[in-house]
Write an enzyme that holds these catalytic residues in place. Structure first.
Site, PDB file in Angstrom:
ATOM      1  N   HIS A 282       0.814  -1.227   0.000  1.00  0.00           N
ATOM      2  CA  HIS A 282       0.000   0.000   0.000  1.00  0.00           C
ATOM      3  C   HIS A 282       0.843   1.270   0.000  1.00  0.00           C
ATOM      4  O   HIS A 282       0.324   2.349  -0.263  1.00  0.00           O
ATOM      5  CB  HIS A 282      -0.932   0.007   1.220  1.00  0.00           C
TER       6      HIS A 282
ATOM      7  N   ASP B   8       3.596   9.606  -0.824  1.00  0.00           N
ATOM      8  CA  ASP B   8       2.402   8.850  -0.421  1.00  0.00           C
ATOM      9  C   ASP B   8       2.177   7.735  -1.442  1.00  0.00           C
ATOM     10  O   ASP B   8       2.296   7.977  -2.650  1.00  0.00           O
ATOM     11  CB  ASP B   8       1.186   9.794  -0.426  1.00  0.00           C
TER      12      ASP B   8
END
Ligand code: ADQ
Length: 479
Positions: free
Chosen positions: A174, A382
């Protein structure tokens, strides 16, 4: 010193699940309220997307309960069996706070903070990963599919393959996967790569992360190039990008609910009916670029591009990893900065920045998205960033503007956002100015295109595309 972390096949008795999801946390968490504590569904798209898929395939979810040691937890949740992996207090310090969040998290996010390399933490990571692998091996039926998630569990694919060579293994990361120059700092770099190579399919958020991994695998192990991935140990390991998304239909339903719409209007009224409301929503994490964003907003107040009363910023910072010194320092620095900006520019009854250090209920979050004219998503790095996708999805009337960091995975898809380098203070200021002054027709056409991107690729499509790719793994075993 290199460590042997391979697991030997054991006489594990196979379970009966057709699909096993393995993640750090179970999809439920213990919540306290006035009347005691009860287990509730953990928030987030991952749980929403995987629950129906698991239910249809005799699914089991393997994960930690969120409480140290052995705890009683529900045996099933929405038709899915839950198998808890116990983790002791000491292991939590070393495996979770230590190796996962003190070594891997900063290393994988451009080393924004220095990663610590502690041998004791690594040993705990190996031990706990093995426990997850054993739990998955015990749950999976013959020939089952096992989908392992995230950076806490990178050794599980190889360990599980050692225990259960019959199962199909997928892994999804992720967070970002770093470039070679950073990754090779890790004393256990080969072990991590070999751990991941135990999977049949290794998925990342963006193609750049997938190629970082492939390059490192070829450099640090005997893996070679193959179509769509690598060959290793007589097998094909497919590698690819599968950008995660949100439950767009559910979010749109909340964003058109009359009570949520009324709350959005109420929020603007409570803020003094400003001309422009700027919003930031993040976990309080040093990767999210909150300080740089607040600094830019402070300078815009100083230059009177923003004027108290007419313009206001709301920053929601969700408490996160509060036992870590880096996070405590981040919070202290941010709160000092917000205090400085407010001290200089607020007037009585009109703060320049409203800062809330807490989690907010989902409907309140959606009301905030609906109330905000400009959304500021400026992480320094991110994996994806779901807040950006949530904001555009909530804007059903196609108004509003998204300022988005180039270094969020979401920037690859959300090309119509106002993209910024989050390290460039003048760049952030320019992007905020542009967002405020955007001609309404231009703003609308950008927002329509952004909304289409998310609607056409929601979290259900993401789960489906990963699982389909995993089913299609090459059946050919190399000689
Ligand atoms: P995170 O770093 O946690 O996730 P993000 O993708 O933004 O970051 O997800 C945060 C989620 O928390 C969002 O769904 C948001 O709605 C929710 N949230 C944020 N603030 C909240 C608040 N105040 N109250 C309630 N809920 C709040 C990691 C990676 C990301 C990746 C995701 C999913 O770091 O890059 O996008 O996993 O793969």
């Amino acid at each position: 010193m290199e460590h042997e972390v391979r697991a030997e096949p054991v006489n594990t008795v196979a379970g009966s699940a057709g699909l096993v999801v393995v993640s750090n946390r179970l999809p439920v968490r213990l919540e306290e309220d006035g009347t005691g504590s009860r287990w509730r569904t953990s928030p987030g798209g991952l749980v929403a997307a995987l629950t129906p898929v698991l239910r249809g395939r005799d699914g089991v979810w393997v994960g930690w309960s969120g409480q140290p040691g052995h705890v009683r937890h529900p045996a099933t949740h929405e038709g899915i069996a839950l198998h808890a992996v116990p983790i002791s207090d000491e292991e939590l310090d070393d495996f979770y706070v230590g190796f996962s969040n003190g070594t891997l998290w900063p290393l994988y996010h451009d080393a924004i903070r220095s990663p610590s390399f502690e041998r004791r933490w690594w040993q705990a990571y190996v031990t706990v990963n093995h426990r997850y692998a054993e739990a998955a091996a015990a749950a999976a039926g013959h020939g089952a599919t096992v989908w392992v998630h995230d950076y806490h569990l990178q050794l599980v694919p190889m360990m599980l393959r050692g225990l259960r060579p019959d199962v199909r293994i997928g892994f999804f990361l992720h967070i970002p996967f770093p470039p070679q120059e950073l990754f090779v700092q890790l004393p256990w770099r080969r072990e991590i790569i070999e751990g991941l190579l135990g999977a049949d399919l290794v998925g990342f958020q963006v193609p750049g992360a997938a190629s970082n991994f492939s390059r490192l695998a070829r450099r640090l192990t005997d893996a070679g190039s193959a179509e769509d991935g690598l060959h290793h140990d007589g097998r094909i390991v497919r590698v690819g990008a599968f950008p995660i998304s949100i439950d767009a239909a559910e979010l749109e339903a909340r964003a058109t609910d009359p009570a949520v719409l009324a709350r959005a209007q109420g929020l603007r009224h409570d803020l003094g009916d400003p001309q422009v409301m700027l919003l930031g929503v993040d976990r309080l994490d040093y990767t999210k670029g909150i300080e740089q964003r607040v600094r830019a907003v402070g300078e815009l107040f100083e230059e009177e591009t923003l004027r108290t009363g007419e313009h206001v910023m709301v920053q929601i910072a969700v408490p996160s990893r509060e036992d870590d010194a880096h996070y405590q320092a981040e919070r202290d620095d941010l709160e000092r900065l917000v205090g400085e900006v407010n001290g200089r520019f607020s007037t009585v009854g009109h703060p320049a920045i409203h800062y809330l250090h807490r989690s907010v209920p989902f409907d309140e979050l959606v009301a905030l998205y609906l109330a905000a004219d400009v959304m500021l998503v400026t992480p320094l790095r991110d994996g994806m960033n779901l807040v950006a996708k949530e904001y555009v999805t909530a804007r059903t009337d196609a108004t509003g503007a998204l300022v988005l960091s180039e270094f969020a995975g979401a920037a690859r898809e959300l090309r119509q956002a106002i993209l910024v380098n989050p390290h460039d203070l003048d760049g952030i200021k320019g992007a905020i100015r542009l967002a405020i002054e955007l001609e309404p027709g231009d703003a609308r056409s950008r927002m329509r295109r952004l909304r289409r991107v998310v609607r056409n690729a929601d979290v259900y499509a993401w789960a489906q595309s990963f699982l389909t790719a995993l089913q299609q793994r090459a059946e050919i075993v190399l000689p």
